[in-house]
Design a protein around this motif. Structure first.
Motif, PDB file in Angstrom:
ATOM      1  N   GLN A  60       0.840  -1.204   0.000  1.00  0.00           N
ATOM      2  CA  GLN A  60       0.000   0.000   0.000  1.00  0.00           C
ATOM      3  C   GLN A  60       0.871   1.249   0.000  1.00  0.00           C
ATOM      4  O   GLN A  60       0.620   2.205  -0.716  1.00  0.00           O
ATOM      5  CB  GLN A  60      -0.899  -0.012   1.239  1.00  0.00           C
ATOM      6  N   THR A 109       0.893   4.153  -2.784  1.00  0.00           N
ATOM      7  CA  THR A 109       0.566   5.558  -2.529  1.00  0.00           C
ATOM      8  C   THR A 109       1.732   6.468  -2.882  1.00  0.00           C
ATOM      9  O   THR A 109       1.546   7.558  -3.402  1.00  0.00           O
ATOM     10  CB  THR A 109       0.198   5.793  -1.058  1.00  0.00           C
ATOM     11  N   ARG A 110       2.949   5.991  -2.578  1.00  0.00           N
ATOM     12  CA  ARG A 110       4.132   6.794  -2.901  1.00  0.00           C
ATOM     13  C   ARG A 110       4.221   6.997  -4.409  1.00  0.00           C
ATOM     14  O   ARG A 110       4.486   8.099  -4.889  1.00  0.00           O
ATOM     15  CB  ARG A 110       5.383   6.089  -2.371  1.00  0.00           C
ATOM     16  N   THR A 154       6.977  14.521  -7.888  1.00  0.00           N
ATOM     17  CA  THR A 154       8.097  14.407  -6.941  1.00  0.00           C
ATOM     18  C   THR A 154       8.125  13.034  -6.279  1.00  0.00           C
ATOM     19  O   THR A 154       7.106  12.620  -5.780  1.00  0.00           O
ATOM     20  CB  THR A 154       7.995  15.463  -5.833  1.00  0.00           C
ATOM     21  N   GLU A 178      11.398   4.439  14.193  1.00  0.00           N
ATOM     22  CA  GLU A 178      11.410   3.947  12.812  1.00  0.00           C
ATOM     23  C   GLU A 178      10.762   4.923  11.824  1.00  0.00           C
ATOM     24  O   GLU A 178      11.288   5.147  10.731  1.00  0.00           O
ATOM     25  CB  GLU A 178      10.671   2.612  12.772  1.00  0.00           C
ATOM     26  N   PHE A 217      12.207   6.688   8.454  1.00  0.00           N
ATOM     27  CA  PHE A 217      11.532   6.540   7.164  1.00  0.00           C
ATOM     28  C   PHE A 217      11.435   7.892   6.445  1.00  0.00           C
ATOM     29  O   PHE A 217      11.640   7.981   5.243  1.00  0.00           O
ATOM     30  CB  PHE A 217      10.135   5.941   7.373  1.00  0.00           C
ATOM     31  N   ASP A 268      13.111   9.211   2.194  1.00  0.00           N
ATOM     32  CA  ASP A 268      12.389   9.595   0.987  1.00  0.00           C
ATOM     33  C   ASP A 268      12.507  11.105   0.806  1.00  0.00           C
ATOM     34  O   ASP A 268      12.207  11.859   1.724  1.00  0.00           O
ATOM     35  CB  ASP A 268      10.916   9.188   1.175  1.00  0.00           C
ATOM     36  N   ASP A 269      12.949  11.544  -0.375  1.00  0.00           N
ATOM     37  CA  ASP A 269      13.150  12.985  -0.554  1.00  0.00           C
ATOM     38  C   ASP A 269      11.844  13.772  -0.637  1.00  0.00           C
ATOM     39  O   ASP A 269      11.845  14.982  -0.561  1.00  0.00           O
ATOM     40  CB  ASP A 269      14.038  13.269  -1.776  1.00  0.00           C
ATOM     41  N   LEU A 270      10.711  13.064  -0.762  1.00  0.00           N
ATOM     42  CA  LEU A 270       9.420  13.755  -0.831  1.00  0.00           C
ATOM     43  C   LEU A 270       9.226  14.685   0.359  1.00  0.00           C
ATOM     44  O   LEU A 270       8.775  15.819   0.221  1.00  0.00           O
ATOM     45  CB  LEU A 270       8.283  12.720  -0.869  1.00  0.00           C
ATOM     46  N   TYR A 271       9.597  14.185   1.566  1.00  0.00           N
ATOM     47  CA  TYR A 271       9.250  14.916   2.775  1.00  0.00           C
ATOM     48  C   TYR A 271      10.039  16.202   2.918  1.00  0.00           C
ATOM     49  O   TYR A 271       9.475  17.264   3.157  1.00  0.00           O
ATOM     50  CB  TYR A 271       9.393  14.005   3.999  1.00  0.00           C
ATOM     51  N   LYS A 284      11.532  17.828   0.621  1.00  0.00           N
ATOM     52  CA  LYS A 284      11.143  18.732  -0.471  1.00  0.00           C
ATOM     53  C   LYS A 284       9.845  19.455  -0.127  1.00  0.00           C
ATOM     54  O   LYS A 284       9.696  20.645  -0.386  1.00  0.00           O
ATOM     55  CB  LYS A 284      10.958  17.944  -1.769  1.00  0.00           C
ATOM     56  N   LEU A 339       3.565  21.364  -4.028  1.00  0.00           N
ATOM     57  CA  LEU A 339       3.970  20.471  -2.945  1.00  0.00           C
ATOM     58  C   LEU A 339       3.935  21.242  -1.642  1.00  0.00           C
ATOM     59  O   LEU A 339       4.677  22.194  -1.460  1.00  0.00           O
ATOM     60  CB  LEU A 339       5.388  19.974  -3.252  1.00  0.00           C
ATOM     61  N   GLU A 397      -2.298  13.182   2.750  1.00  0.00           N
ATOM     62  CA  GLU A 397      -2.099  11.937   1.998  1.00  0.00           C
ATOM     63  C   GLU A 397      -1.701  10.794   2.927  1.00  0.00           C
ATOM     64  O   GLU A 397      -2.179   9.675   2.796  1.00  0.00           O
ATOM     65  CB  GLU A 397      -0.984  12.116   0.961  1.00  0.00           C
ATOM     66  N   GLU A 398      -0.799  11.106   3.875  1.00  0.00           N
ATOM     67  CA  GLU A 398      -0.359  10.074   4.809  1.00  0.00           C
ATOM     68  C   GLU A 398      -1.539   9.566   5.627  1.00  0.00           C
ATOM     69  O   GLU A 398      -1.679   8.375   5.886  1.00  0.00           O
ATOM     70  CB  GLU A 398       0.704  10.616   5.766  1.00  0.00           C
ATOM     71  N   ASN A 422      -2.596   6.770   2.667  1.00  0.00           N
ATOM     72  CA  ASN A 422      -1.832   5.650   3.221  1.00  0.00           C
ATOM     73  C   ASN A 422      -2.499   5.091   4.456  1.00  0.00           C
ATOM     74  O   ASN A 422      -2.243   3.956   4.838  1.00  0.00           O
ATOM     75  CB  ASN A 422      -0.426   6.108   3.610  1.00  0.00           C
ATOM     76  N   ASP A 464      -1.737   5.739   7.274  1.00  0.00           N
ATOM     77  CA  ASP A 464      -0.639   5.399   8.171  1.00  0.00           C
ATOM     78  C   ASP A 464      -0.517   6.510   9.211  1.00  0.00           C
ATOM     79  O   ASP A 464       0.187   7.489   9.020  1.00  0.00           O
ATOM     80  CB  ASP A 464       0.649   5.261   7.349  1.00  0.00           C
ATOM     81  N   VAL A 507       3.184   7.432  10.614  1.00  0.00           N
ATOM     82  CA  VAL A 507       4.021   8.285   9.769  1.00  0.00           C
ATOM     83  C   VAL A 507       3.420   9.689   9.684  1.00  0.00           C
ATOM     84  O   VAL A 507       4.139  10.685   9.768  1.00  0.00           O
ATOM     85  CB  VAL A 507       4.207   7.666   8.365  1.00  0.00           C
TER      86      VAL A 507
END
Lengths: 355, 295
Positions: free
Chosen positions: A341, A345-346, A355, B62, B66, B70-73, B75, B246, B254-255, B259, B261, B264
């Motif tokens: 999942q 989503t990523r 991005t 953890e 995470f 990931d460069d998304l965050y 950025k 962004l 989104e998270e 997700n 989640d 996170v």
């Protein structure tokens, strides 16, 4: 004394309410009034347009809803999380109306259909403004193939006219995989990754990722193509007819295969009024009511008894009730595990934001 | 009695900041699970001390690791900082002259001007942002106007770009900039300006030498009031911005909703809070020091 008792009964009946959380543009509102008139229960009806939002509310608990409508794969996850209560068949006198063909398929998500009844089912495919698309891509435009939306050379030309994609990774990624000839239901991150270059190549030409705006956008002629849900596209077709604006919309289940999904009505474990919820489910399972619902939203239902009351436009349309050949070409999916999942989503964020 | 009065803000801080912060921090250290609520471990107070120890041992960092993977965050954080900082600058640019004009208006006008600044709050924020969709879209008022006066020959795409987000934030938060600046400017002692002019300043020089430094507390308060909510803004970028706008508010959404989640999502929220709180504390310290040095 009896007048007083009656008065009391009337007030309690008036105070009773049932809260339903369903997809947007998914019911004939006259049915809601009919339910209130028949039962005396106040019906509070809210809408959503994404399974993810519904699941967030379900897993947070205490949503306050008595009836919710997740799709099969999401239902399966939420049953596992303990979000729903088993249905009390004793309170569902109309359950004999259900169609075993559909019940057999929904049992893969909800074994024995113990927690849910099918409300509607349909496919995910292409909503096409035929005239405009042929004007842009020529007479032999691939309006029945996913090549229409997954080939950059087509999308580049369609972009000026507008293309919407559903904002639903669990539907678009399987479609991309189906187009690539992979298993659309793959849970393998390496296979899912193959969808990325395909979708990244067309993303610049997608006007919007949204799961409900395309109905009006198609009907008004603001966009030419949408990847959308069968009945929503057919609603757009009807709205365009009614508006007499010269826009002609068609729904095509893609020749590469189309996702078949099932929207199931279920009762949350912590529903404030499960008794009224059962009454609502039973009301929906009535053959006439279910037929009215389908005749209004142009989706097929899981109710065999309702079929004799369906208008020819619905029961006779293979886009709604597929014939054997089309049925062969439909696939179903299973829910993603948590790790997969996150990958999905990523990937989706990347496709939407670059991005 | 005095102690009680001092206690009130602290109780406020405890109930409305520290307790929610503690809950979010706890979730950010737990793991995703398919359950209600969707994370594990859950704190069960009935198992007593041993249960708590077990709960404690299951928490880990953890999710924070995470976020660094990931460069998304980062950025999204950087892009949010940029959008918030630039919007604050634009708000100041528009807000200061408004506040200055209000403070220098004849006294009997001021209540009316004040009312005009507050008036937009009478309409829902969401409706006002929706109205901008109508103004900025390709067929919107702005493009039609520009086409009509012949300034442009084809509609320019503003809606669904970052520019629309800047316009939306600047418009929405303008009153938060105007009101504190107006409050300081209104109290400004006019004789100071006269003195500056007597000592040879031109009016412009007096403005820079007297008005601007004395309005600093209002400007700082206004900038904070705009910058802080703009940084975590979700509604404006999702309605006016494009799918490639962004911002951390959208990532957080989104998270949480896509997700699903929560751990996170909570980690993202904690980092956002740290990005805000640490510079503000440092800034306040610095101000305090300056004040003490001044005394």
């Amino acid at each position: 004394m009896s007048a007083l008792a009656l008065g009391l009964a009337a007030t309690t009946a008036f105070a009773e309410e049932v809260r339903v959380y369903n997809w947007s543009d998914y019911i004939d509102e006259a049915l809601l009034e009919k339910f209130e008139a028949e039962t005396g229960i106040d019906l509070i009806y809210d809408v959503f347009d994404s399974n993810e939002v519904l699941e967030t509310k379900m897993l947070a608990g205490s949503s306050g809803y008595d009836v919710v409508v997740p799709s099969g794969t999401f239902l399966q996850r939420q049953i596992a999380a303990g979000a729903f209560q088993p249905l009390d068949q004793g309170q569902l006198s109309n359950s004999g109306n259900l169609w075993d063909v559909i019940a057999d398929r929904t049992a893969q998500y909800d074994p024995g259909n113990a927690y849910s009844i099918n409300y509607m089912w349909g496919t995910t495919g292409l909503g096409v403004n035929v005239g405009k698309v042929q004007e842009i891509l020529g007479e032999d435009a691939p309006v029945g193939s996913l090549a229409l939306v997954f080939e950059p050379e087509n999308m580049e030309k369609l972009a000026e006219c507008g293309v919407h994609f559903l904002d639903a990774p669990s539907e678009i990624i399987p479609a991309a995989l189906a187009y690539l000839g992979e298993n659309p239901d793959s849970q393998d991150p390496d296979v899912i990754a193959k969808a990325e270059p395909l979708l990244m190549a067309v993303r610049p030409y997608v006007t919007k990722f949204h799961s409900s705006e395309y109905i009006n956008a198609l009907a008004n002629g603001d966009i030419c193509v949408a990847i959308g849900w069968s009945g929503d596209v057919l609603q757009a077709r009807d709205r365009a007819w009614e508006a007499e604006n010269g826009v002609e919309i068609a729904y095509n289940a893609p020749s590469e295969g189309a996702l078949m999904w099932f929207d199931q009505m279920a009762i949350p474990a912590d529903a404030p009024n499960p008794e009224a919820a059962h009454k609502f489910l039973n009301f929906i399972m009535d053959a006439n009511n279910m037929a009215d619902a389908s005749n209004y939203v142009y989706y097929a239902n899981g109710n065999l008894a309702s079929q004799e009351f369906l208008i020819e436009d619905v029961i006779g349309d293979t886009a709604i009730y597929p014939d054997e050949a089309t049925l062969e070409n439909l696939y179903t999916t299973t829910p993603y595990g948590p790790r997969v999942q996150r990958t999905v989503t990523r990937l989706w964020t990347k496709i939407k934001s670059g991005t | 009695m005095r102690r009680l009065l001092i206690a009130i803000p602290y109780i406020w801080l405890l109930l409305l900041f520290l307790v929610p912060f503690g809950i979010v921090l706890k979730i950010s250290l737990s793991d995703y699970a398919l359950s209600i609520p969707p994370y594990t471990p859950q704190l069960d107070l009935s198992t007593g001390w041993q249960g708590f120890a077990e709960f404690w041992s299951q928490l880990d960092m953890e999710n924070y690791w995470f976020l660094t993977d990931d460069d998304l965050y980062w950025k999204a954080y950087l892009s949010s900082l940029q959008i918030a900082a630039l919007s604050t600058f634009f708000t100041l640019l528009v807000g200061f002259p408004i506040a200055y004009g209000m403070a220098n208006a004849p006294e009997h006008w001021r209540p009316t001007l004040m009312l005009l600044i507050i008036l937009p709050f009478w309409t829902s924020f969401l409706i006002r942002v929706y109205a901008w969709i109508g103004i900025l879209s390709n067929e919107g008022f702005l493009n039609q106007f520009l086409l009509a006066i012949g300034l442009i020959s084809a509609p320019i795409k503003i809606l669904n770009t970052d520019i629309a987000v800047y316009i939306g934030i600047t418009y929405t938060y303008l009153p938060f900039m105007v009101l504190p600046i107006y409050a300081t400017l209104e109290k400004l002692d006019g004789s100071l300006l006269e003195a500056a002019e007597d000592l040879g300043c031109t009016r412009l020089q007096a403005f820079w030498a007297v008005t601007v430094p004395l309005s600093k507390p209002g400007v700082i308060a206004g900038c904070f009031l705009v910058f802080i909510p703009a940084l975590g803004e979700f509604v404006i970028p999702s309605l006016l911005g494009g799918s490639d706008t962004l911002m951390i508010g959208k990532v957080l959404w989104e998270e949480f909703f896509s997700n699903r989640d929560w751990p996170v999502a909570s980690a993202v929220a904690i980092i956002l809070l740290l990005i805000l709180v640490i510079p503000i504390i440092l800034f306040q310290r610095n101000e305090q020091k300056q004040r003490e040095a001044g005394n």
